[in-house]
Design a protein around this motif. Structure first.
Motif, PDB file in Angstrom:
ATOM      1  N   GLU A 153     -15.990  -6.210   6.222  1.00 38.77           N
ATOM      2  CA  GLU A 153     -15.387  -5.671   4.875  1.00 38.77           C
ATOM      3  C   GLU A 153     -15.055  -7.046   3.808  1.00 38.77           C
ATOM      4  O   GLU A 153     -14.874  -7.975   4.437  1.00 38.77           O
ATOM      5  CB  GLU A 153     -14.043  -5.138   5.005  1.00 38.77           C
ATOM      6  CG  GLU A 153     -14.068  -3.893   5.764  1.00 38.77           C
ATOM      7  CD  GLU A 153     -12.676  -3.574   6.181  1.00 38.77           C
ATOM      8  OE1 GLU A 153     -11.656  -3.987   5.820  1.00 38.77           O
ATOM      9  OE2 GLU A 153     -12.557  -2.256   6.576  1.00 38.77           O
ATOM     10  N   ILE A 187     -14.155  -8.160   0.101  1.00 34.81           N
ATOM     11  CA  ILE A 187     -13.461  -7.759  -1.392  1.00 34.81           C
ATOM     12  C   ILE A 187     -14.413  -8.002  -2.514  1.00 34.81           C
ATOM     13  O   ILE A 187     -15.054  -9.287  -2.524  1.00 34.81           O
ATOM     14  CB  ILE A 187     -12.049  -8.246  -1.347  1.00 34.81           C
ATOM     15  CG1 ILE A 187     -11.176  -7.916  -0.213  1.00 34.81           C
ATOM     16  CG2 ILE A 187     -11.578  -7.752  -2.852  1.00 34.81           C
ATOM     17  CD1 ILE A 187     -10.810  -6.658  -0.043  1.00 34.81           C
ATOM     18  N   MET A 195     -14.015  -2.802  -2.570  1.00 34.25           N
ATOM     19  CA  MET A 195     -14.373  -3.519  -1.003  1.00 34.25           C
ATOM     20  C   MET A 195     -15.841  -2.711  -0.836  1.00 34.25           C
ATOM     21  O   MET A 195     -15.983  -1.566  -1.037  1.00 34.25           O
ATOM     22  CB  MET A 195     -13.377  -2.819  -0.161  1.00 34.25           C
ATOM     23  CG  MET A 195     -13.563  -3.397   1.212  1.00 34.25           C
ATOM     24  SD  MET A 195     -12.272  -2.726   2.354  1.00 34.25           S
ATOM     25  CE  MET A 195     -12.460  -1.051   2.263  1.00 34.25           C
ATOM     26  N   GLU A 232     -19.973   0.870  -1.809  1.00 33.97           N
ATOM     27  CA  GLU A 232     -18.764   0.334  -2.130  1.00 33.97           C
ATOM     28  C   GLU A 232     -17.551   1.619  -1.908  1.00 33.97           C
ATOM     29  O   GLU A 232     -17.729   2.656  -2.508  1.00 33.97           O
ATOM     30  CB  GLU A 232     -18.752  -0.479  -3.293  1.00 33.97           C
ATOM     31  CG  GLU A 232     -19.350  -1.625  -3.400  1.00 33.97           C
ATOM     32  CD  GLU A 232     -18.653  -2.585  -4.064  1.00 33.97           C
ATOM     33  OE1 GLU A 232     -17.689  -2.292  -4.864  1.00 33.97           O
ATOM     34  OE2 GLU A 232     -19.449  -3.444  -4.319  1.00 33.97           O
TER      35      GLU A 232
END
Length: 75
Positions: free
Chosen positions: A36, A38, A43, A2
């Protein structure tokens, strides 16, 4: 891994950790796209190079229909 940002320590995913994606994302990953997502921690960015050669998947089929239920009127 991450990308946490804001001086947060990055999270490293280990071999065997589970990532859940829908079918369109899975097909796009196979073709080489990068995604990607969240999360609460920041992220996550991933592509097919973040996975092992073989990945297990579960395919779910949903069928809709109409069936008779309950009592029928007597004639």
């Amino acid at each position: 891994m991450e990308s946490a940002g804001y001086d947060r320590q990055a999270v490293h995913y280990k071999i065997g950790d589970i990532v859940t994606v829908d079918q369109s994302t899975f097909e796009a990953l196979k073709s080489g796209s990068t995604f990607e997502r969240i999360t609460r921690e920041g992220m996550i960015r991933f592509d097919k190079h973040n996975f092992e050669n073989e990945a297990q998947y579960t395919e779910v089929t949903i069928e809709y229909g109409t069936g008779r239920l309950g009592q029928r009127k007597s004639k």
